[in-house]
Enzyme design. Structure first.
Site, PDB file in Angstrom:
ATOM      1  N   ASN A 118      -8.028  -7.793   0.897  1.00  0.00           N
ATOM      2  CA  ASN A 118      -8.989  -8.752   1.445  1.00  0.00           C
ATOM      3  C   ASN A 118     -10.213  -8.074   2.056  1.00  0.00           C
ATOM      4  OD1 ASN A 118      -7.229 -10.776   0.609  1.00  0.00           O
ATOM      5  ND2 ASN A 118      -6.118 -10.758   2.532  1.00  0.00           N
ATOM      6  N   VAL A 148      15.621  -1.189  -1.113  1.00  0.00           N
ATOM      7  CA  VAL A 148      16.259   0.079  -0.783  1.00  0.00           C
ATOM      8  C   VAL A 148      15.335   1.179  -1.291  1.00  0.00           C
ATOM      9  CG1 VAL A 148      18.262   1.565  -1.075  1.00  0.00           C
ATOM     10  CG2 VAL A 148      18.554  -0.913  -0.989  1.00  0.00           C
TER      11      VAL A 148
END
Length: 586
Positions: free
Chosen positions: A484, A287
């Site tokens: 990455n 939330v």
């Protein structure tokens, strides 16, 4: 030697030197005036003057090392050293964030294998930086981001091809061994079959759900590509004497300095809902609260902290967690110690709920208690992480414990949710990316009321950039994570594509966040609409909010801060962007 004698000697030596170089008369006159100053002033002026003629800094060394991120997992640090005025100087460093695809309820052996793989990935990345990349980028101008990223991309592509070739050879070897080990089958013989003939068909026909697309595994060492690219960008900004956010904007706009810049709106995670807790609600993972655009970031953060404090007060005063049986029949809190409030790795409270209505009611009560109104003074965003809800045997999503919905039923549920709770202005990953038809349905139904955002439902950055499309039928925008092999040039290109397709860009923190604050500068420079950093706990996350506050203060002081806008793009071709109503319009 007196100061006058020293100045006279320096003056004679300098005059002889410059006459040999045939210095223009006006320059010699200027130098003569300098010699009349105090020695300390003279040396400073001469140093400043001759520094203009020194060679431009070049990269002389890269250093990679293993560090740990905010959750104790191994990650990569990349340092850049440059030759500046013939001296080797450390310019900057970056620490990469990491992302995990291991689910919360993974088996211990799966977690152990993931930890082993992470260590090997970081070890390989350190080797790449200290060996190949160190040699490859030596003598490169750190302000040439395009060339640096081109070289990094080519290096990574070669590594991918090497891996494919190794896998091909290994597969051929295994097939040869299997062929030798398989005994010959006699002619005419057939495998035995159990009695009963064909297996009985199930009386209930279940429509299979589209299979999950295979996980996009990262090549070992890929952290070296992203870490080095970001380190080069930081070095370029340092050498150019500008902050990284402005340097990024200059790269995106082809060296044209923007007159004004807009800060991304923060999506601050307030609650992390445990999907594997004893409570029933599974539909919601995070939330998040979004402050109104008319507030400054400083005002918005304070408002979020006030809501967070009130929620903690409500939980502690009730003596129970939501969904637990902590009240008597008369509604009074049962005696006992207050619940232990757990802080998630996302930097927020971890709590379970039994229903969406229960969760939203508590949010409304907390806001009301401090004089705020949802939909006016604060907005909500819900991360559904629907890829974690699919029961593949049933072909349905488990939104509550034991309660399942088909993809089409999910669409109807979201439409009802936004109609009933219009203060929810963003849904993240409401469906898996495989349910493309239902993505289109949600966007056409809710696009003018709410952002429908893909995070895990989007594919990896390199593939998005190559395909020039979003790889799902419809969405309002995408959460991009710098992990990455992502390069700075990839973000520049991809955000340009998203801008052209009227999609919004959200830069997001991975779950394994580091202390590096560069993500904030990238988000500001790229013009991202939102910044998803997690909660306002844990140092590695709070540091990024502090960096955003510092950028806001700097832009405001320079008169370069432009107010953000919240507007939805309806997916009908004839529709125009719809701006979110301001408090005065409610």
């Amino acid at each position: 030697m007196e100061a006058g004698e020293q100045l006279g000697r320096l003056r004679r030596e300098a005059a002889e030197y410059y006459r040999g170089l045939r210095v223009p008369e006006r320059l010699e006159q200027a130098l003569n005036e300098l010699f009349l100053q105090r020695p300390e002033d003279l040396y400073g002026e001469l140093a400043n003057y001759f520094s203009k003629f020194s060679k431009a800094p070049v990269i002389c060394k890269l250093v990679g090392r293993k560090l740990f991120n905010g959750v104790g997992q191994p990650t990569l640090e990349v340092e850049i050293y440059c030759t500046v005025k013939n001296y080797e100087k450390r310019i900057c460093s970056t620490v990469m964030a990491t992302h995990s695809q291991i689910p919360e309820n993974a088996l211990p052996e799966t977690i152990e294998a993931d930890e082993k793989e992470r260590n090997e990935c970081v070890h390989t990345a350190v080797e790449w930086v200290n060996e190949s990349l160190n040699t490859m980028l030596r003598h490169l101008d750190p302000t040439d981001q395009c060339q640096a990223d081109k070289m990094l991309g080519e290096y990574f592509a070669n590594k991918v091809e090497e891996k494919k070739e190794i896998e091909r050879q290994e597969k051929e070897r295994q097939e040869e061994e299997a062929a030798k080990a398989t005994p010959s089958v006699r002619s005419g013989s057939t495998p035995k079959q159990k009695k009963g003939g064909k297996p009985a068909k199930s009386s209930v026909e279940v429509t299979p759900s589209p299979p999950a697309e295979p996980a996009e595994s990262a090549l070992r060492g890929s952290l070296a590509i992203g870490g080095t690219s970001l380190a080069v960008a930081k070095a370029g900004a340092t050498i150019s004497h500008v902050p990284l956010y402005l340097y990024t904007a200059l790269l995106k706009h082809h060296q044209e300095s923007p007159k004004e810049m807009t800060l991304p709106l923060p999506m601050v995670t307030l609650l992390n809902c445990e999907k594997n807790s004893p409570t029933k609600l599974k539909l919601v993972k995070e939330v998040m609260v979004i402050p109104p655009v008319e507030l400054s970031l400083k005002q918005g953060i304070k408002r979020v902290l006030d809501i967070q404090k009130e929620i903690i007060r409500l939980l502690e005063s009730s003596g129970k967690k939501p969904g637990s049986r902590g009240e008597s029949r008369r509604g009074r809190a049962l005696k006992g110690p207050p619940p232990t409030l757990k802080i998630s790795h996302l930097g927020c409270l971890t709590i379970g709920y039994d229903s969406l209505e229960q969760l939203l009611l508590q949010m409304q009560i907390a806001c009301h208690n401090i004089g705020l109104q949802l939909g006016k003074d604060m907005y909500l965003a819900i991360n559904c992480a629907a890829h974690e809800l699919m029961d593949h045997e049933k072909g349905k999503y488990e939104i509550l414990t034991g309660a399942f919905k088909s993809p089409d039923e999910m669409v109807a549920m979201y439409v009802e949710m936004i109609n009933n709770f219009p203060f929810i202005i963003a849904l993240i990953d409401p469906l898996r990316k495989e349910d493309r038809e239902q993505w289109s349905s949600i966007c056409f139904a809710l696009g003018s009321k709410c952002y429908v955002i893909a995070e895990d439902a989007a594919t990896q950055i390199s593939k998005l950039k190559t395909e020039q499309n979003i790889n799902i039928a419809r969405c309002s925008g995408i959460v991009l994570k710098y992990i990455n092999e992502t390069k700075v040039s990839d973000l520049l290109e991809l955000t340009g594509i998203l801008d052209g397709q009227r999609h919004i860009t959200i830069l997001g923190s991975p779950d394994g966040e580091s202390s590096d604050e560069s993500l904030v500068d990238l988000a500001v420079g790229l013009g991202a609409r939102f910044l998803k950093l997690g909660g306002l706990c844990r140092g590695e996350r709070v540091a990024k909010y502090n960096r955003l506050l510092a950028i806001e203060e700097e832009l405001a002081a320079n008169g370069a801060l432009r107010e953000a806008k919240l507007e939805f793009v309806a997916f009908a071709e004839e529709s125009e962007p719809e701006e979110l109503p301001t408090p005065e319009q409610h």
